[in-house]
Design a protein around this motif. Sequence first.
Motif, PDB file in Angstrom:
ATOM      1  N   ALA A   1       0.896  -1.286   0.108  1.00 46.39           N
ATOM      2  CA  ALA A   1       0.020   0.046   0.142  1.00 46.39           C
ATOM      3  C   ALA A   1       0.882   1.067   0.076  1.00 46.39           C
ATOM      4  CB  ALA A   1      -1.007  -0.009   1.047  1.00 46.39           C
ATOM      5  N   LEU A   2       0.271   2.385  -0.577  1.00 45.28           N
ATOM      6  CA  LEU A   2       1.160   3.604  -0.426  1.00 45.28           C
ATOM      7  C   LEU A   2       0.960   4.110   0.956  1.00 45.28           C
ATOM      8  CD1 LEU A   2      -0.574   5.173  -3.709  1.00 45.28           C
ATOM      9  CD2 LEU A   2       1.763   4.984  -3.430  1.00 45.28           C
ATOM     10  N   GLU A   3       1.831   4.757   1.297  1.00 47.94           N
ATOM     11  CA  GLU A   3       2.357   5.262   2.715  1.00 47.94           C
ATOM     12  C   GLU A   3       1.635   6.664   2.737  1.00 47.94           C
ATOM     13  OE1 GLU A   3       5.824   4.960   4.465  1.00 47.94           O
ATOM     14  OE2 GLU A   3       5.892   2.593   4.320  1.00 47.94           O
ATOM     15  N   ARG A   4       1.652   7.340   1.433  1.00 49.31           N
ATOM     16  CA  ARG A   4       1.002   8.594   1.430  1.00 49.31           C
ATOM     17  C   ARG A   4       0.217   8.745  -0.073  1.00 49.31           C
ATOM     18  NH1 ARG A   4       4.716  11.600  -1.829  1.00 49.31           N
ATOM     19  NH2 ARG A   4       6.828  10.888  -1.988  1.00 49.31           N
ATOM     20  N   ALA A   5      -0.588   9.824  -0.038  1.00 47.21           N
ATOM     21  CA  ALA A   5      -1.027   9.994  -1.454  1.00 47.21           C
ATOM     22  C   ALA A   5       0.126  10.535  -2.429  1.00 47.21           C
ATOM     23  CB  ALA A   5      -2.052  11.093  -1.350  1.00 47.21           C
ATOM     24  N   VAL A   6      -0.178  10.299  -3.621  1.00 47.41           N
ATOM     25  CA  VAL A   6       0.779  10.373  -4.734  1.00 47.41           C
ATOM     26  C   VAL A   6      -0.092  11.019  -5.931  1.00 47.41           C
ATOM     27  CG1 VAL A   6       2.733   9.042  -4.111  1.00 47.41           C
ATOM     28  CG2 VAL A   6       1.058   8.241  -5.780  1.00 47.41           C
ATOM     29  N   ARG A   7       0.622  11.889  -6.587  1.00 50.67           N
ATOM     30  CA  ARG A   7      -0.217  12.374  -7.864  1.00 50.67           C
ATOM     31  C   ARG A   7       0.694  12.336  -9.132  1.00 50.67           C
ATOM     32  NH1 ARG A   7      -4.394  15.214  -9.831  1.00 50.67           N
ATOM     33  NH2 ARG A   7      -5.032  15.557  -7.565  1.00 50.67           N
ATOM     34  N   THR A   8       0.125  11.506 -10.213  1.00 49.39           N
ATOM     35  CA  THR A   8       0.754  11.395 -11.493  1.00 49.39           C
ATOM     36  C   THR A   8       0.373  12.269 -12.364  1.00 49.39           C
ATOM     37  OG1 THR A   8      -0.957   9.636 -12.163  1.00 49.39           O
ATOM     38  CG2 THR A   8       0.694   8.743 -10.675  1.00 49.39           C
ATOM     39  N   ARG A   9       1.361  12.276 -13.572  1.00 53.89           N
ATOM     40  CA  ARG A   9       0.887  13.192 -14.620  1.00 53.89           C
ATOM     41  C   ARG A   9      -0.040  12.653 -15.294  1.00 53.89           C
ATOM     42  NH1 ARG A   9       2.506  12.904 -19.873  1.00 53.89           N
ATOM     43  NH2 ARG A   9       3.809  11.159 -19.295  1.00 53.89           N
ATOM     44  N   THR A  10      -0.116  11.457 -15.676  1.00 52.60           N
ATOM     45  CA  THR A  10      -1.317  10.909 -16.561  1.00 52.60           C
ATOM     46  C   THR A  10      -2.443  10.524 -16.082  1.00 52.60           C
ATOM     47  OG1 THR A  10       0.092   8.771 -16.585  1.00 52.60           O
ATOM     48  CG2 THR A  10       0.779  10.342 -18.140  1.00 52.60           C
ATOM     49  N   MET A  11      -2.520   9.990 -14.559  1.00 52.97           N
ATOM     50  CA  MET A  11      -3.741   9.578 -14.390  1.00 52.97           C
ATOM     51  C   MET A  11      -4.289  10.015 -12.898  1.00 52.97           C
ATOM     52  SD  MET A  11      -3.036   5.541 -15.062  1.00 52.97           S
ATOM     53  CE  MET A  11      -1.015   5.604 -14.204  1.00 52.97           C
ATOM     54  N   GLY A  12      -3.537  11.273 -12.421  1.00 48.67           N
ATOM     55  CA  GLY A  12      -4.252  11.879 -11.303  1.00 48.67           C
ATOM     56  C   GLY A  12      -3.649  11.252 -10.183  1.00 48.67           C
ATOM     57  N   GLU A  13      -4.710  11.455  -8.880  1.00 45.70           N
ATOM     58  CA  GLU A  13      -4.066  11.161  -7.678  1.00 45.70           C
ATOM     59  C   GLU A  13      -4.382   9.790  -7.267  1.00 45.70           C
ATOM     60  OE1 GLU A  13      -5.577  12.293  -2.971  1.00 45.70           O
ATOM     61  OE2 GLU A  13      -4.921  13.912  -4.562  1.00 45.70           O
ATOM     62  N   PHE A  14      -3.484   9.091  -6.302  1.00 49.34           N
ATOM     63  CA  PHE A  14      -3.663   7.837  -5.926  1.00 49.34           C
ATOM     64  C   PHE A  14      -3.499   7.758  -4.515  1.00 49.34           C
ATOM     65  CE2 PHE A  14      -2.665   6.990 -10.313  1.00 49.34           C
ATOM     66  CZ  PHE A  14      -3.005   5.867 -10.501  1.00 49.34           C
ATOM     67  N   ALA A  15      -4.525   7.497  -3.938  1.00 47.06           N
ATOM     68  CA  ALA A  15      -4.527   7.848  -1.996  1.00 47.06           C
ATOM     69  C   ALA A  15      -3.813   6.850  -1.186  1.00 47.06           C
ATOM     70  CB  ALA A  15      -6.139   7.554  -1.756  1.00 47.06           C
ATOM     71  N   ALA A  16      -3.509   7.433   0.023  1.00 47.05           N
ATOM     72  CA  ALA A  16      -2.830   6.808   0.690  1.00 47.05           C
ATOM     73  C   ALA A  16      -3.690   5.581   1.371  1.00 47.05           C
ATOM     74  CB  ALA A  16      -2.315   7.579   1.888  1.00 47.05           C
ATOM     75  N   GLY A  17      -2.751   4.488   1.423  1.00 46.66           N
ATOM     76  CA  GLY A  17      -3.510   3.307   1.854  1.00 46.66           C
ATOM     77  C   GLY A  17      -3.862   2.234   0.861  1.00 46.66           C
ATOM     78  N   THR A  18      -3.940   2.825  -0.409  1.00 46.68           N
ATOM     79  CA  THR A  18      -4.481   1.954  -1.511  1.00 46.68           C
ATOM     80  C   THR A  18      -3.283   1.294  -1.966  1.00 46.68           C
ATOM     81  OG1 THR A  18      -4.166   3.989  -3.147  1.00 46.68           O
ATOM     82  CG2 THR A  18      -6.490   3.594  -2.109  1.00 46.68           C
ATOM     83  N   GLN A  19      -3.422   0.509  -3.080  1.00 46.65           N
ATOM     84  CA  GLN A  19      -2.443  -0.440  -3.622  1.00 46.65           C
ATOM     85  C   GLN A  19      -1.419   0.563  -4.229  1.00 46.65           C
ATOM     86  OE1 GLN A  19      -3.113  -4.291  -5.801  1.00 46.65           O
ATOM     87  NE2 GLN A  19      -2.261  -3.044  -7.375  1.00 46.65           N
ATOM     88  N   GLY A  20      -0.198   0.502  -4.208  1.00 45.19           N
ATOM     89  CA  GLY A  20       0.738   1.178  -4.608  1.00 45.19           C
ATOM     90  C   GLY A  20       1.905   0.555  -5.464  1.00 45.19           C
ATOM     91  N   ALA A  21       2.162  -0.834  -5.276  1.00 46.46           N
ATOM     92  CA  ALA A  21       3.138  -1.391  -5.819  1.00 46.46           C
ATOM     93  C   ALA A  21       2.537  -3.178  -5.735  1.00 46.46           C
ATOM     94  CB  ALA A  21       4.418  -1.434  -4.990  1.00 46.46           C
TER      95      ALA A  21
END
Length: 358
Positions: A228-248
């Motif tokens: 899971a993502l430890e913090r929210a991240v924003r990508t250039r092509t797909m917008g935001e991915f929230a903390a706690g969601t699958q990140g890898a």
Amino acid sequence: MIPTVVWGTGNVGRAAIRAVEAHPALTLAAVLVHDPAKVGRDAGELGGVGRTLGVAATDDIAAVLAARPRAVVYAASGDIRPDALADIGRAIRAGAVVVTPSLYPLYDQRNAPPELRDPVLAAVAEGGGSLFVSGVDPGWGNDVLPLLVSGLGTEVDVIRCQEIFDYSTYEQEESVRHLIGMGHPMDYEPLMLAESVPTMVWGGQIRLMARALDVELDEIRETMDRRALERAVRTRTMGEFAAGTQGAVRFEVQGIVDGEPRIVIEHITRIHPSCAPDWPSPPDGVGAHRVVIEGRPRIEVTVEASDEDANRSAGGNATAVGRLVSAIDWLADAKPGLYDALDVPLRPAVGRLGRRPA
């Protein structure tokens, strides 16, 4: 010149337009699209060629195939287009040699299920076309390259093929979010990561390598790990991915020989470099494909490719497409049939060294 159609203009299709236009033995005959907004637009614009090509995109499949093109690059996604097999069959019955990454089970066509193999063979018999399927992940990284490198070793214990990528550069949000699960809660079950699906997609390449190496597989196994993502991240092509969601995601498809994993295809993918920092990372932090031969000597080959303003995922697509498009003139000279990566030789860039299309 071999009249060639590009069918689909997504990540793979854009690269295919450029590859066909650059190949001295091919001429771009038509571009097929499914999005009404793309109908009538010039192929050069859709493919990012940087100039017009004088070929307007169309959605009239019947008219394009009625012209009996000699070759078709089928670039529509098999993940999200259920008619892919039927489309390809139509092109083969029209007499075309078809190259595509869209039918995973046909990577190893000799062991493909009859419900996929038999319709293709029937189309070949009826129309005289051919089919060659190679992966976009890219196929050469999971078949001909590891097999070539394995021959450099004295002793070979394990053949490992890796894709290591930051998916924030990947311009296919439907696949990244929903098929792979990036940005979904950790209890979400993405289709691509469901039990047996990685084997369905990459098992053919495991079997293909085993066949080339003349070894008997006990079975094919899978391993899976998600972070899971430890913090929210924003990508250039797909917008935001929230903390706690699958990140890898990290998974392996393992060919078991004498009880041990000996032929392994491994994917390590992230939506941001901060997720799962203890997992292997690509040299530039963005993306690479790697072949590791564990044995004596240990051999490691890392391939980095970029395209479309240094985009690594686009570079991976471009090399996969290059393998397919470069096979077209060989297939056009070969007898009609169903081919795989062990049948179709790697083709050098004859006539392309130091030259760009006018």
